[in-house]
Design a protein around this motif. Sequence first.
Motif, PDB file in Angstrom:
ATOM      1  N   ILE A  18      25.886  21.612  -8.025  1.00 23.52           N
ATOM      2  CA  ILE A  18      26.853  21.558  -7.381  1.00 23.52           C
ATOM      3  C   ILE A  18      27.108  19.897  -6.952  1.00 23.52           C
ATOM      4  CG2 ILE A  18      27.579  21.812  -4.816  1.00 23.52           C
ATOM      5  CD1 ILE A  18      27.469  24.436  -6.730  1.00 23.52           C
ATOM      6  N   GLU A  19      25.924  19.385  -6.610  1.00 23.33           N
ATOM      7  CA  GLU A  19      25.815  17.874  -6.272  1.00 23.33           C
ATOM      8  C   GLU A  19      26.302  16.918  -7.489  1.00 23.33           C
ATOM      9  OE1 GLU A  19      22.463  17.052  -4.064  1.00 23.33           O
ATOM     10  OE2 GLU A  19      23.065  17.832  -2.278  1.00 23.33           O
ATOM     11  N   ALA A  20      25.643  17.217  -8.659  1.00 26.30           N
ATOM     12  CA  ALA A  20      26.131  16.725 -10.035  1.00 26.30           C
ATOM     13  C   ALA A  20      27.498  16.827 -10.318  1.00 26.30           C
ATOM     14  CB  ALA A  20      25.112  17.412 -11.007  1.00 26.30           C
ATOM     15  N   HIS A  21      28.172  17.744  -9.825  1.00 24.11           N
ATOM     16  CA  HIS A  21      29.544  17.726  -9.983  1.00 24.11           C
ATOM     17  C   HIS A  21      30.409  17.256  -8.989  1.00 24.11           C
ATOM     18  CE1 HIS A  21      28.094  20.552 -13.536  1.00 24.11           C
ATOM     19  NE2 HIS A  21      29.395  20.249 -13.969  1.00 24.11           N
ATOM     20  N   GLY A  22      29.725  16.626  -8.239  1.00 28.95           N
ATOM     21  CA  GLY A  22      30.656  16.186  -7.010  1.00 28.95           C
ATOM     22  C   GLY A  22      31.366  17.249  -6.029  1.00 28.95           C
ATOM     23  N   LEU A  23      30.942  18.455  -5.873  1.00 31.70           N
ATOM     24  CA  LEU A  23      31.576  19.409  -5.419  1.00 31.70           C
ATOM     25  C   LEU A  23      30.912  19.616  -3.988  1.00 31.70           C
ATOM     26  CD1 LEU A  23      31.747  22.343  -8.373  1.00 31.70           C
ATOM     27  CD2 LEU A  23      33.704  20.793  -7.402  1.00 31.70           C
ATOM     28  N   SER A  24      31.882  20.048  -3.031  1.00 33.22           N
ATOM     29  CA  SER A  24      31.350  20.330  -1.705  1.00 33.22           C
ATOM     30  C   SER A  24      30.992  21.715  -1.865  1.00 33.22           C
ATOM     31  CB  SER A  24      32.539  20.318  -0.581  1.00 33.22           C
ATOM     32  OG  SER A  24      33.553  21.193  -1.263  1.00 33.22           O
ATOM     33  N   VAL A  25      30.440  22.342  -0.650  1.00 35.61           N
ATOM     34  CA  VAL A  25      29.860  23.804  -0.914  1.00 35.61           C
ATOM     35  C   VAL A  25      31.181  24.510  -0.747  1.00 35.61           C
ATOM     36  CG1 VAL A  25      28.795  25.584   0.349  1.00 35.61           C
ATOM     37  CG2 VAL A  25      27.904  23.235   0.243  1.00 35.61           C
ATOM     38  N   THR A  26      32.219  24.414  -0.029  1.00 38.40           N
ATOM     39  CA  THR A  26      33.456  24.940  -0.045  1.00 38.40           C
ATOM     40  C   THR A  26      33.992  24.931  -1.282  1.00 38.40           C
ATOM     41  OG1 THR A  26      33.740  24.322   2.341  1.00 38.40           O
ATOM     42  CG2 THR A  26      35.578  25.057   1.207  1.00 38.40           C
ATOM     43  N   ALA A  27      34.210  23.914  -2.090  1.00 41.66           N
ATOM     44  CA  ALA A  27      34.881  23.851  -3.506  1.00 41.66           C
ATOM     45  C   ALA A  27      34.086  24.660  -4.322  1.00 41.66           C
ATOM     46  CB  ALA A  27      34.862  22.291  -3.858  1.00 41.66           C
ATOM     47  N   ALA A  28      32.741  24.580  -4.235  1.00 39.71           N
ATOM     48  CA  ALA A  28      32.024  25.397  -5.430  1.00 39.71           C
ATOM     49  C   ALA A  28      31.966  26.775  -5.004  1.00 39.71           C
ATOM     50  CB  ALA A  28      30.499  25.098  -5.131  1.00 39.71           C
ATOM     51  N   ALA A  29      32.063  27.277  -3.715  1.00 45.59           N
ATOM     52  CA  ALA A  29      32.207  28.536  -3.071  1.00 45.59           C
ATOM     53  C   ALA A  29      33.581  29.204  -3.885  1.00 45.59           C
ATOM     54  CB  ALA A  29      32.277  28.835  -2.064  1.00 45.59           C
ATOM     55  N   LYS A  30      34.543  28.444  -3.751  1.00 46.72           N
ATOM     56  CA  LYS A  30      35.885  28.784  -4.396  1.00 46.72           C
ATOM     57  C   LYS A  30      35.773  28.807  -5.763  1.00 46.72           C
ATOM     58  CE  LYS A  30      39.835  27.471  -2.296  1.00 46.72           C
ATOM     59  NZ  LYS A  30      40.825  26.831  -2.029  1.00 46.72           N
ATOM     60  N   VAL A  31      35.208  28.021  -6.626  1.00 49.94           N
ATOM     61  CA  VAL A  31      35.081  28.322  -8.237  1.00 49.94           C
ATOM     62  C   VAL A  31      34.512  29.394  -8.296  1.00 49.94           C
ATOM     63  CG1 VAL A  31      33.915  27.088 -10.028  1.00 49.94           C
ATOM     64  CG2 VAL A  31      35.198  25.476  -8.617  1.00 49.94           C
ATOM     65  N   LEU A  32      33.286  29.702  -7.843  1.00 48.31           N
ATOM     66  CA  LEU A  32      32.427  30.665  -8.004  1.00 48.31           C
ATOM     67  C   LEU A  32      33.120  32.184  -7.476  1.00 48.31           C
ATOM     68  CD1 LEU A  32      29.043  29.167  -7.148  1.00 48.31           C
ATOM     69  CD2 LEU A  32      30.047  29.629  -9.314  1.00 48.31           C
ATOM     70  N   GLY A  33      34.048  32.061  -6.484  1.00 45.66           N
ATOM     71  CA  GLY A  33      34.686  32.977  -6.083  1.00 45.66           C
ATOM     72  C   GLY A  33      33.810  33.958  -4.939  1.00 45.66           C
ATOM     73  N   VAL A  34      33.121  33.327  -4.148  1.00 47.41           N
ATOM     74  CA  VAL A  34      32.099  33.734  -3.219  1.00 47.41           C
ATOM     75  C   VAL A  34      32.611  33.147  -1.937  1.00 47.41           C
ATOM     76  CG1 VAL A  34      30.506  34.327  -4.947  1.00 47.41           C
ATOM     77  CG2 VAL A  34      30.209  31.973  -3.810  1.00 47.41           C
ATOM     78  N   SER A  35      32.027  33.768  -0.926  1.00 50.53           N
ATOM     79  CA  SER A  35      32.070  32.945   0.412  1.00 50.53           C
ATOM     80  C   SER A  35      31.408  31.790   0.577  1.00 50.53           C
ATOM     81  CB  SER A  35      31.927  33.984   1.543  1.00 50.53           C
ATOM     82  OG  SER A  35      30.486  34.277   1.655  1.00 50.53           O
ATOM     83  N   ARG A  36      31.845  31.035   1.401  1.00 53.49           N
ATOM     84  CA  ARG A  36      30.973  29.820   1.721  1.00 53.49           C
ATOM     85  C   ARG A  36      29.864  29.887   2.103  1.00 53.49           C
ATOM     86  NH1 ARG A  36      29.225  25.857   4.660  1.00 53.49           N
ATOM     87  NH2 ARG A  36      29.304  23.637   4.353  1.00 53.49           N
ATOM     88  N   PRO A  37      29.641  30.845   3.212  1.00 57.30           N
ATOM     89  CA  PRO A  37      28.258  31.298   3.842  1.00 57.30           C
ATOM     90  C   PRO A  37      27.198  31.766   3.017  1.00 57.30           C
ATOM     91  CG  PRO A  37      30.121  32.068   5.420  1.00 57.30           C
ATOM     92  CD  PRO A  37      30.729  31.571   3.981  1.00 57.30           C
ATOM     93  N   ALA A  38      27.850  32.559   2.013  1.00 61.24           N
ATOM     94  CA  ALA A  38      26.888  33.170   0.778  1.00 61.24           C
ATOM     95  C   ALA A  38      26.193  32.347   0.151  1.00 61.24           C
ATOM     96  CB  ALA A  38      27.579  34.177   0.198  1.00 61.24           C
ATOM     97  N   LEU A  39      27.062  31.274  -0.239  1.00 68.70           N
ATOM     98  CA  LEU A  39      26.634  29.905  -1.277  1.00 68.70           C
ATOM     99  C   LEU A  39      25.791  29.270  -0.438  1.00 68.70           C
ATOM    100  CD1 LEU A  39      26.492  28.677  -3.956  1.00 68.70           C
ATOM    101  CD2 LEU A  39      28.734  27.480  -3.311  1.00 68.70           C
TER     102      LEU A  39
END
Length: 99
Positions: A18-39
């Motif tokens: 996540i950090e290596a790709h410069g993503l926020s948790v919200t953006a990573a959750a969207k990419v993964l198709g999961v909720s922000r709280p789950a991630l």
Amino acid sequence: MAMHNPVHPGNFIKTEIIEAHGLSVTAAAKVLGVSRPALSNLLNENADLSGEMALRIEKAFGVNMDTLMRMQAAYDIAQARKDAGKIRVRRYQPDSAHA
């Protein structure tokens, strides 16, 4: 060969993906198709890595899910070993009449 303090897979995913790709948790959750709280729960080591989440990470970021699941297993084993002294069982002794 025992690993004494294996890293929780959530920590690895947070720092190395996540950090290596410069993503926020919200953006990573969207990419993964999961909720922000789950991630977030996974990344903050408040949840275990599921097989489904490992597969999502593999598909999105190319990190082999087998590797991620082995990290989870190593972490789980280390946690169980830490608590081994609290677990009481009787050693199985086969009955000589039934052996």
